[in-house]
Design a protein around this motif. Sequence first.
Motif, short mmCIF file in Angstrom:
data_model
loop_
_atom_site.label_atom_id
_atom_site.label_comp_id
_atom_site.label_asym_id
_atom_site.label_seq_id
_atom_site.Cartn_x
_atom_site.Cartn_y
_atom_site.Cartn_z
N SER A 1 0.81 -1.22 0.00
CA SER A 1 0.00 0.00 0.00
C SER A 1 0.84 1.27 0.00
O SER A 1 0.29 2.37 -0.15
CB SER A 1 -0.91 0.02 1.24
OG SER A 1 -0.14 0.18 2.43
N GLU B 1 -2.61 12.57 6.55
CA GLU B 1 -2.78 12.62 5.10
C GLU B 1 -3.54 11.37 4.64
O GLU B 1 -3.23 10.26 5.06
CB GLU B 1 -1.42 12.69 4.42
CG GLU B 1 -0.65 13.96 4.73
CD GLU B 1 0.67 14.04 3.97
OE1 GLU B 1 0.84 13.25 3.02
OE2 GLU B 1 1.51 14.87 4.34
N PRO B 2 -4.53 11.55 3.75
CA PRO B 2 -5.35 10.41 3.32
C PRO B 2 -4.61 9.54 2.31
O PRO B 2 -3.77 10.00 1.55
CB PRO B 2 -6.57 11.08 2.67
CG PRO B 2 -6.05 12.40 2.17
CD PRO B 2 -4.98 12.84 3.16
N ARG B 3 -4.95 8.25 2.31
CA ARG B 3 -4.47 7.29 1.32
C ARG B 3 -2.94 7.21 1.24
O ARG B 3 -2.37 6.99 0.17
CB ARG B 3 -5.05 7.60 -0.08
CG ARG B 3 -6.56 7.46 -0.14
CD ARG B 3 -7.09 7.77 -1.52
NE ARG B 3 -6.89 9.16 -1.87
CZ ARG B 3 -7.67 10.16 -1.49
NH1 ARG B 3 -8.73 9.91 -0.73
NH2 ARG B 3 -7.44 11.40 -1.86
N VAL B 4 -2.27 7.44 2.35
CA VAL B 4 -0.82 7.32 2.37
C VAL B 4 -0.40 5.86 2.36
O VAL B 4 0.46 5.43 1.59
CB VAL B 4 -0.24 8.04 3.60
CG1 VAL B 4 1.24 7.76 3.74
CG2 VAL B 4 -0.50 9.52 3.52
N CYS B 5 -1.01 5.07 3.21
CA CYS B 5 -0.72 3.65 3.32
C CYS B 5 -1.86 2.99 4.07
O CYS B 5 -2.74 3.67 4.61
CB CYS B 5 0.62 3.41 4.02
SG CYS B 5 0.70 4.13 5.67
N ALA B 6 -1.85 1.68 4.09
CA ALA B 6 -2.90 0.93 4.78
C ALA B 6 -2.29 0.25 6.00
O ALA B 6 -1.50 -0.69 5.87
CB ALA B 6 -3.51 -0.10 3.84
N ALA C 1 2.99 4.06 -1.48
CA ALA C 1 3.13 4.59 -2.84
C ALA C 1 4.60 4.67 -3.23
O ALA C 1 5.46 5.03 -2.43
CB ALA C 1 2.49 5.97 -2.93
N TYR D 1 1.26 9.57 7.62
CA TYR D 1 0.10 8.97 8.29
C TYR D 1 -0.21 9.69 9.59
O TYR D 1 -1.37 9.94 9.93
CB TYR D 1 0.36 7.49 8.53
CG TYR D 1 -0.78 6.76 9.19
CD1 TYR D 1 -1.86 6.30 8.44
CD2 TYR D 1 -0.77 6.51 10.56
CE1 TYR D 1 -2.90 5.62 9.05
CE2 TYR D 1 -1.81 5.84 11.17
CZ TYR D 1 -2.88 5.40 10.41
OH TYR D 1 -3.92 4.72 11.03
#
Length: 273
Positions: A108, A139-144, A110, A135
């Motif tokens: 996940s 910040e959104p959608r950085v990693c899971a 980027a 994270y």
Amino acid sequence: MQANTTKAPAAIRVDLAAIFVSLELSRSKWLVTSLSPGGGERMSRHLVSGGDIPGLLDHFAELQRKVEVRTGQRFRVISIQEAGLDGFWIHRVLEREGIESYVVDPASIATSRRRRRAKTDRIDGEALVRALLAYNRGEPRVCAMLRVPTPEEEDRRRLVRERKALTNERIRHVNRIKGLLFSQGVSGYEPLKGDRRKCLDALITGDGRPLPPALMAQISRELDRIELLIQQIKDVEEARDALLVAADEPTPALLLSLKGIGPEFAAVLWSEG
């Protein structure tokens, strides 16, 4: 000129509220990459022997001591590691010691699509720290980040996973027997039937000969393994069914009441989902 400036690495926020640490784990060594308050943008690296939890905790304490000398304040440690073969035991140890710990899905994070990215522990450690910083900033959608299961939840998954592994192993032995027989011009033999031994003795090769003795012995040993696997799968399924019946929560019973969902799928949904 504009194209050249985009290649420069992005600056790291230095107004940190904690010591951010990433762990790159292997069997022989652990690489600890850290970014500390008052140290600017430079990340430090330290090697710890694989499995040396006291050494890892001592290094965290040394990082806190150095930061306290430099800034006059004591900061907490926030750690991140990739999900992998080490499981979750290190995460549990860190949390028990009062360290905020995260386990991230490595797929996940980027990465740049424009150029091939080098793959080294040093670069991976820095990337993990940057992802943890982003994270932490929200910040959104950085990693899971993974939801780490409890030891009981983790152990509950083993029956479903063991059955899958045993079934795959049984398929391999069945295919091996069929491949051996097909090389002699024999097809249609089913090793999973109850009369597998009797049918094997009656087989004739494509050119009208009985099966060679060495081939018969090899297939007989393969059948021994298949019969053991059949019994082990049966034992695992009995344990799985007992676990579903004895569950403290209503989810398994509700799943089993749905049309088209059997014990195996219900166990997968309950333990994995």
